[in-house]
Motif scaffolding. Structure first.
Motif, mmCIF file in Angstrom:
data_model
loop_
_atom_site.group_PDB
_atom_site.id
_atom_site.type_symbol
_atom_site.label_atom_id
_atom_site.label_comp_id
_atom_site.label_asym_id
_atom_site.label_seq_id
_atom_site.Cartn_x
_atom_site.Cartn_y
_atom_site.Cartn_z
ATOM 1 N N HIS A 187 0.850 -1.181 0.000
ATOM 2 C CA HIS A 187 0.000 0.000 0.000
ATOM 3 C C HIS A 187 0.893 1.242 0.000
ATOM 4 C CE1 HIS A 187 -3.484 -2.490 1.687
ATOM 5 N NE2 HIS A 187 -3.781 -2.136 0.454
ATOM 6 N N LYS B 52 -13.064 1.642 0.573
ATOM 7 C CA LYS B 52 -11.640 1.775 0.888
ATOM 8 C C LYS B 52 -10.937 0.429 0.791
ATOM 9 C CE LYS B 52 -11.797 5.872 3.845
ATOM 10 N NZ LYS B 52 -11.525 6.408 5.201
ATOM 11 N N ASN C 132 -10.679 -0.297 -3.123
ATOM 12 C CA ASN C 132 -9.768 0.570 -3.870
ATOM 13 C C ASN C 132 -8.324 0.486 -3.373
ATOM 14 O OD1 ASN C 132 -11.588 1.587 -5.763
ATOM 15 N ND2 ASN C 132 -12.295 3.199 -4.375
ATOM 16 N N SER C 133 -8.131 0.049 -2.148
ATOM 17 C CA SER C 133 -6.760 -0.063 -1.646
ATOM 18 C C SER C 133 -6.006 -1.210 -2.310
ATOM 19 C CB SER C 133 -6.759 -0.246 -0.125
ATOM 20 O OG SER C 133 -7.247 -1.516 0.247
ATOM 21 N N THR D 56 -6.566 -0.202 -7.221
ATOM 22 C CA THR D 56 -6.139 1.029 -7.886
ATOM 23 C C THR D 56 -4.627 1.164 -7.731
ATOM 24 O OG1 THR D 56 -6.323 2.455 -5.927
ATOM 25 C CG2 THR D 56 -8.342 2.099 -7.214
ATOM 26 N N TYR E 108 -3.193 2.758 -5.682
ATOM 27 C CA TYR E 108 -2.876 2.807 -4.257
ATOM 28 C C TYR E 108 -2.076 1.565 -3.863
ATOM 29 C CZ TYR E 108 -3.803 3.928 0.687
ATOM 30 O OH TYR E 108 -3.677 4.262 2.011
ATOM 31 N N THR F 155 -2.392 10.451 -3.899
ATOM 32 C CA THR F 155 -2.613 9.006 -3.888
ATOM 33 C C THR F 155 -3.742 8.621 -2.939
ATOM 34 O OG1 THR F 155 -0.318 8.504 -4.504
ATOM 35 C CG2 THR F 155 -1.545 6.781 -3.366
ATOM 36 N N GLY F 156 -3.832 9.310 -1.806
ATOM 37 C CA GLY F 156 -4.877 8.993 -0.840
ATOM 38 C C GLY F 156 -6.283 9.143 -1.396
ATOM 39 N N LEU G 62 -7.310 8.135 -4.160
ATOM 40 C CA LEU G 62 -7.686 6.961 -4.947
ATOM 41 C C LEU G 62 -8.670 6.071 -4.194
ATOM 42 C CD1 LEU G 62 -4.183 5.966 -6.389
ATOM 43 C CD2 LEU G 62 -6.041 7.129 -7.591
ATOM 44 N N LEU G 63 -8.645 6.150 -2.869
ATOM 45 C CA LEU G 63 -9.559 5.333 -2.071
ATOM 46 C C LEU G 63 -11.016 5.765 -2.239
ATOM 47 C CD1 LEU G 63 -7.538 5.046 1.269
ATOM 48 C CD2 LEU G 63 -7.666 3.389 -0.597
#
Length: 343
Positions: free
Chosen positions: A252, A278, A281-282, A285, A287, A310-311, A313-314
């Motif tokens: 991550h 979350k 997507n973690s 993506t 991320y 980047t955060g 993207l969640l």
């Protein structure tokens, strides 16, 4: 040995215990209750020397951290001693350090901490896990984490002792040392099973060396990361579903848990522990960064860089990782994923 506490001068939360020579990363988040966007989630890395009576403060975030009037500077490290103040960011959110002789007390007057309520459980990314169902309890070993920067508490506080706030980020360090949690180990790494697996098969590979996060990696860590990847491949090869399922190995970009860990996860995402956007997507993506890409970046640049934003993207819409079709909800997504499962 004295016990070290980081104490909020604003009295925003209970004192955070710092364990001797163990790194703890703090910043914006539930453990500090800081919501200021100028404070990074990984603003500072702290390491206590309980024998010598000080904390090493390393600034990780972009905006300034201060010890008294001295700006630490990104990537720099300064000591924090009793009587001095740590300002988390921009001369705000002051903290002091105190050393006591007993885990049940803190402060120069020996003020006794009140027992805290047991924290919510969290998964390996710091997401809360509530109402865990029996179906989520796997038969193979899993890890258990104290709460602070990303996991859960499984042990109750000892009678008569307060459970210090803010150390679920150290949970991986606890679990990796527990023989009951280990599914593989050698002289360099240990493998444990994710307590809240987001797929049928989900392991974490952790180095014995104390490495807090991707941000502290240097070129000399390349061989270790290659070994972690190799061990991850071994876990896949011994898996009964290895021929049916696709796997990914990666990190991550902004982990909540302190101590670097490589995820080895099957791409079916068939798990009751995958509950929200979350979680999804973690892993689906950018991320989630492939292990080989991290190694290549480290070999090329001598460090790992995380792209700005980047955060966010969640928060992206739910999209199938196979056909990229958007789904409105997690239940709809899980129903859709069944068409991609191997027969």
């Amino acid at each position: 040995m004295p016990i070290c506490w980081l104490v909020s001068e604003d009295d925003c939360h209970k004192p955070i215990q710092l364990h001797h020579q163990q790194s703890l990363i703090l910043g914006r988040g539930p453990e500090t209750r800081i919501k200021d966007q100028k404070c990074s989630r990984n603003q500072v890395e702290l390491k206590a020397d309980c024998n010598r009576g000080f904390i090493s403060v390393k600034q990780l975030g972009t905006n300034p951290t201060n010890v008294d009037s001295v700006v630490v500077g990104k990537g720099n490290q300064v000591p924090l001693k009793p009587g001095q103040k740590l300002y988390m960011v921009n001369q705000l959110y002051p903290y002091t350090v105190r050393f006591t002789e007993d885990t049940s007390t803190w402060g120069s007057a020996g003020e006794r901490s009140k027992p805290t309520k047991r924290p919510h459980q969290r998964d390996s990314h710091g997401h809360k896990e509530e109402n865990e169902s029996p179906a989520s309890k796997m038969s193979t070993p899993s890890y258990t984490e104290p709460e602070s920067n990303g996991a859960s508490v499984a042990e109750k506080a000892a009678p008569g002792k307060a459970e210090p706030a803010g150390h679920w980020s150290q949970g991986l360090k606890v679990s990796m040392q527990d023989p009951k949690m280990q599914v593989y180990k050698d002289e360099k790494v240990v493998v444990i099973k994710d307590k809240y697996p987001k797929a049928r098969h989900h392991w974490l590979v952790l180095p014995w060396d104390s490495i807090s996060s991707l941000k502290v990696l240097k070129r000399e860590h390349c061989e270790l990361l290659k070994h972690m990847h190799k061990v991850g491949d071994k876990m896949i090869q011994q898996c009964s579903d290895a021929q049916k399922l696709r796997f990914r190995l990666g990190y991550h970009a902004i982990p909540s848990m302190s101590h670097i860990h490589l995820h080895v996860i099957s791409q079916d995402f068939d798990s009751p522990c995958l509950k929200n956007k979350k979680h999804w997507n973690s892993f689906t993506t950018d991320y989630f960064v492939d292990s080989q890409d991290i190694i290549a970046m480290l070999e090329r640049d001598g460090k790992v860089s995380v792209k700005e934003g980047t955060g966010e993207l969640l928060k992206l819409p739910l999209r199938c990782h196979v056909c990229h079709k958007e789904q409105p909800t997690i239940p709809k997504l899980k129903d859709h994923l069944k068409i991609h499962l191997p027969s």
